[in-house]
Write a protein that holds these residues in place. Structure first.
Motif, PDB file in Angstrom:
ATOM      1  N   LYS A   9       0.871  -1.109   0.101  1.00  0.00           N
ATOM      2  CA  LYS A   9       0.005   0.014   0.181  1.00  0.00           C
ATOM      3  C   LYS A   9       0.747   1.161   0.041  1.00  0.00           C
ATOM      4  CE  LYS A   9      -4.366  -1.617   1.492  1.00  0.00           C
ATOM      5  NZ  LYS A   9      -5.082  -2.158   2.769  1.00  0.00           N
ATOM      6  N   ASP A  10       2.208   1.274  -0.475  1.00  0.00           N
ATOM      7  CA  ASP A  10       2.828   2.354  -0.899  1.00  0.00           C
ATOM      8  C   ASP A  10       2.600   3.004  -1.952  1.00  0.00           C
ATOM      9  OD1 ASP A  10       4.383   2.980   1.268  1.00  0.00           O
ATOM     10  OD2 ASP A  10       6.304   2.258   0.465  1.00  0.00           O
ATOM     11  N   VAL A  11       2.348   4.350  -2.046  1.00  0.00           N
ATOM     12  CA  VAL A  11       2.344   5.216  -3.311  1.00  0.00           C
ATOM     13  C   VAL A  11       3.403   4.907  -4.163  1.00  0.00           C
ATOM     14  CG1 VAL A  11       1.492   7.150  -4.533  1.00  0.00           C
ATOM     15  CG2 VAL A  11       0.697   6.464  -2.289  1.00  0.00           C
ATOM     16  N   HIS A 212      -9.009   5.878   0.079  1.00  0.00           N
ATOM     17  CA  HIS A 212      -7.553   5.128   0.292  1.00  0.00           C
ATOM     18  C   HIS A 212      -7.300   5.200   1.989  1.00  0.00           C
ATOM     19  CE1 HIS A 212      -7.392   9.358  -0.586  1.00  0.00           C
ATOM     20  NE2 HIS A 212      -6.103   9.412  -0.389  1.00  0.00           N
ATOM     21  N   ILE A 213      -8.241   5.640   2.506  1.00  0.00           N
ATOM     22  CA  ILE A 213      -7.932   5.713   4.158  1.00  0.00           C
ATOM     23  C   ILE A 213      -8.638   4.563   4.856  1.00  0.00           C
ATOM     24  CG2 ILE A 213      -7.980   7.149   5.995  1.00  0.00           C
ATOM     25  CD1 ILE A 213      -8.605   9.676   4.335  1.00  0.00           C
TER      26      ILE A 213
ATOM     27  N   LYS B 227       3.835  11.838  -4.957  1.00  0.00           N
ATOM     28  CA  LYS B 227       3.299  10.906  -3.953  1.00  0.00           C
ATOM     29  C   LYS B 227       2.446  11.808  -2.865  1.00  0.00           C
ATOM     30  CE  LYS B 227       6.715   7.371  -4.131  1.00  0.00           C
ATOM     31  NZ  LYS B 227       7.628   6.631  -3.532  1.00  0.00           N
ATOM     32  N   THR B 231      -0.867  10.408  -0.985  1.00  0.00           N
ATOM     33  CA  THR B 231      -0.640  10.016   0.392  1.00  0.00           C
ATOM     34  C   THR B 231      -1.445  10.693   1.297  1.00  0.00           C
ATOM     35  OG1 THR B 231       1.878   9.502  -0.287  1.00  0.00           O
ATOM     36  CG2 THR B 231       1.189   9.634   1.977  1.00  0.00           C
ATOM     37  N   VAL B 232      -2.151  10.077   2.515  1.00  0.00           N
ATOM     38  CA  VAL B 232      -2.880  10.508   3.289  1.00  0.00           C
ATOM     39  C   VAL B 232      -2.456  11.209   4.173  1.00  0.00           C
ATOM     40  CG1 VAL B 232      -4.778   9.795   4.746  1.00  0.00           C
ATOM     41  CG2 VAL B 232      -4.127   8.386   2.768  1.00  0.00           C
ATOM     42  N   ASP B 235      -1.368  10.151   7.972  1.00  0.00           N
ATOM     43  CA  ASP B 235      -1.233   8.767   7.718  1.00  0.00           C
ATOM     44  C   ASP B 235       0.256   8.347   8.001  1.00  0.00           C
ATOM     45  OD1 ASP B 235      -1.873   6.090   7.910  1.00  0.00           O
ATOM     46  OD2 ASP B 235      -2.221   6.015   5.908  1.00  0.00           O
ATOM     47  N   LYS B 237       3.562   6.529   7.551  1.00  0.00           N
ATOM     48  CA  LYS B 237       4.111   5.283   7.224  1.00  0.00           C
ATOM     49  C   LYS B 237       5.333   5.036   7.229  1.00  0.00           C
ATOM     50  CE  LYS B 237       0.264   3.569   4.555  1.00  0.00           C
ATOM     51  NZ  LYS B 237      -0.259   3.474   3.162  1.00  0.00           N
TER      52      LYS B 237
END
Lengths: 247, 237
Positions: A9-11, A212-213, B227, B231-232, B235, B237
Motif C-alpha cells: 500500500k505504498d504510493v 484510500h484511508i 506521492k 498519500t494521506v 497517515d 508510514k
C-alpha cells in the motif's frame, strides 16, 4: 538475493523500482527490466506472495467485457444506437440486443431510445480495435428515467460498491434513494426526498475522496448516522452475491 | 571578461528554487505545476479520449498530442514573443518527442492523449519546465509509462559551465551556450538535447555530466510531488 524495495500500500510513481532479483514476479501495472521490477503507472503497490501488483489510483475507464455501465445515447444509425461510454471509445447497441420487442423495418428508433437517454447496459464484446458491443438484455438492464447522473473516478467504483455491494446498499438504505453504479464511473441516483438525494451524492463524493484511508466503512456509517439522525445496522452479507452485480 | 560569479549569486551547479505540485487543474484527467525560479509551467493532460478527424487516428496505438504556449503576459517580450508561432510549434514537437519514449499507448488504439503546457510566467528554461510538468501530469492521469522524464537546461557562460540559466544569463554579453537536456532518470537515456550558442568540447562534456546530476535531483522533486497528492495526510508510514 532478492530485495523488496516497497511496502504494501505504498504510493509508487512510474519507473519506480519495486523489487530487485528474480524471486519476485511482475503483475498488473508493473514490468520487468533485467533484474528489476518497475512500476509502469501511478498506483498503490500490492504484495501478493511473490507477485507484485499495482492498484491504479487514476486514469480513464477502459471498456471491459462483462462490465455493467451507464451510457448515454449520442447517435442513431440505420439499425443501431451509438452510446458514449465515458471512455475513449463509443459503444454500439444493435437492434437485436436492444429490446425483445419486434422493431418493424424503417421504424423510428428514437421511440425506443432517444438522444441523451441514459442506459444501464452490459458490455458483451470488446475487439482489439476497441469496437465495443453492448446489450440491454439481462436482469436490471434498462433505460433510466428521471433521477440524476453523477460522475466519479472509475478506479474508485469498487470502493463505492463495497464488498458484495455492502457500501452502496448502506447508502441506499440510509437515504432511501435508488442508486445504480456503472463500472465506467457514472452513477445514477433517484430519491423521493431531494434532501436525501443530495445526501447520497455527498456520501458518494466522500467515499470517492477518502477511499484510500483505512476504516472507510465505519467513517461512512458514522457520517450517514450523523446526517440522517438514524441508527444504521450493517446488513449481514449473504453468500453468493457478486461484486459486479447491479446495485 | 570571465564569469566568476553568477548574476543571482547561485552556485554554478545550483538550480533556481523548484516547486512542484500535482493535481492543480480539476477538470483535467491529470495536471501538474512546475515552478523553477521565475519560470512557471502548468501542464494538463486529457484522455485517452476519442480522436477526430479520423485520418489522424492510428489503429495500432494511441497518439500523443502536445501543445506548448507562452501566455501573452508571461515575459517581458523583448526577445521571445509569446503566442502561437513557429517557435512554440517546434517546442511542442521536441516535447512530444521527449515524452513519447516513456508513454505506452498501445492499449488505446485510435485514441489520443492531449497534453497542454501553458506558461503563465517565463524566465528562460520554459521547455524544460514544461517537460517536467508534462511528465508529472501524465503520471497523474494514470497513463501507462515506463519512467518519468526530468529536464533541465545547462550552459556555458564565458567558459564557465552552469546549471539552469535564467534569462539574464542567457542574454549575458559574451559567449553563451545553452543546452536544454531531458533524461529518463532510471536509464539515463537522453530524450531531448538541443543547443544554442557556442562552447568547447570539454565544456560540453562537463555540462552534460552536470545535466544528468541535476536531473536526478529534479526527479526526486517530481516523485515527491506525485506521492504527496495521493498519500494521506496524517497517515504515518
Amino acid at each position: 538475493m532478492s530485495k523488496l524495495l516497497t511496502k504494501d500500500k505504498d504510493v509508487v510513481v512510474p519507473g519506480e523500482c519495486l523489487a530487485e532479483g528474480m524471486d519476485y514476479l511482475p503483475g498488473i501495472g508493473t514490468y520487468r527490466d533485467g533484474e528489476k521490477i518497475l512500476a509502469s503507472r501511478l498506483g498503490l503497490s500490492k504484495i501478493d506472495g511473490r507477485a507484485l501488483e499495482l492498484i491504479p489510483l487514476s486514469g480513464r475507464y477502459l471498456p471491459k467485457r462483462g462490465d455493467t455501465i451507464i451510457a448515454k445515447v449520442t447517435e442513431i444509425t440505420m439499425s443501431a444506437w451509438r452510446v458514449n461510454t465515458n471512455s475513449a471509445y463509443q459503444a454500439m447497441l444493435g437492434m437485436r440486443d436492444a429490446t425483445s420487442e419486434f422493431i418493424p423495418k424503417g421504424a423510428n428508433l428514437t421511440k425506443y431510445f432517444n438522444f441523451g437517454d441514459y442506459l444501464v447496459c452490459k458490455i458483451t464484446n470488446v475487439t482489439s480495435q476497441r469496437l465495443v458491443d453492448i446489450t440491454m438484455k439481462g436482469p436490471g438492464l434498462r433505460k433510466l428515467r428521471g433521477g440524476r447522473i453523477i460522475q466519479v473516478n472509475t478506479n474508485k467504483v469498487p470502493r463505492i460498491i463495497g464488498k458484495k455491494g455492502s457500501m452502496v446498499s448502506m447508502v441506499k438504505n440510509a437515504t432511501g434513494c435508488k442508486i445504480i453504479v456503472g463500472q465506467n464511473g457514472i452513477i445514477w441516483l433517484q430519491g423521493e426526498d431531494p434532501k436525501m438525494e443530495i445526501l447520497a451524492v455527498n456520501t458518494i463524493k466522500k467515499i470517492e475522496e477518502e477511499s484510500h484511508i483505512s476504516g472507510l466503512t465505519d467513517r461512512i456509517k458514522e457520517f450517514l448516522e450523523k446526517e440522517t439522525g438514524k441508527k444504521i445496522v450493517l446488513e449481514q452479507i449473504t453468500e453468493g452475491g457478486e461484486q459486479n452485480d447491479l446495485h | 571578461m570571465t564569469y566568476t560569479k553568477r548574476l543571482d549569486k547561485r552556485k554554478f551547479d545550483e538550480t533556481r528554487p523548484i516547486e512542484a505540485k500535482v493535481g492543480v487543474i480539476k477538470n483535467a484527467d491529470g495536471s501538474a505545476r512546475f515552478k523553477i525560479g521565475n519560470t512557471v509551467a502548468l501542464a494538463a493532460v486529457y484522455g485517452p479520449r476519442e480522436l477526430y478527424p479520423r485520418f489522424m487516428q492510428n489503429p495500432e496505438k494511441g497518439i500523443l498530442r502536445v501543445n506548448y504556449n507562452m501566455m501573452p503576459f508571461s515575459g517581458h517580450g523583448n526577445r521571445v514573443r509569446p503566442g502561437p508561432n513557429r517557435r512554440s510549434k517546434e517546442i511542442a514537437m521536441v516535447t512530444k518527442n521527449a515524452l513519447l519514449p516513456v508513454v505506452d499507448l498501445s492499449e488505446f488504439p485510435n485514441a489520443v492523449v492531449d497534453v497542454f503546457i501553458e506558461l503563465p510566467q517565463t524566465d528562460a528554461g520554459t521547455r524544460c519546465a514544461g517537460i517536467c510538468a508534462a511528465a508529472m501530469a501524465l503520471a497523474d492521469a494514470g497513463i501507462i509509462m515506463k519512467d518519468l522524464v526530468s529536464s533541465v537546461a545547462v550552459g556555458c557562460i564565458d567558459g564557465t559551465v552552469v546549471a539552469d540559466l535564467n534569462y539574464d544569463e542567457e542574454a549575458f554579453e559574451g559567449i553563451v551556450a545553452d543546452i536544454p537536456v531531458a533524461v529518463l532518470p532510471n536509464t539515463g537515456e537522453v530524450v531531448l538535447l538541443q543547443m544554442d550558442g557556442e562552447m568547447s568540447k570539454d565544456n560540453m562534456v562537463k555540462a552534460l555530466e552536470l545535466a544528468k546530476k541535476v536531473c536526478a535531483d529534479i526527479y526526486e522533486i517530481q516523485k515527491k510531488a506525485l506521492k504527496e497528492k495521493y498519500t494521506v495526510k496524517g497517515d504515518k508510514k
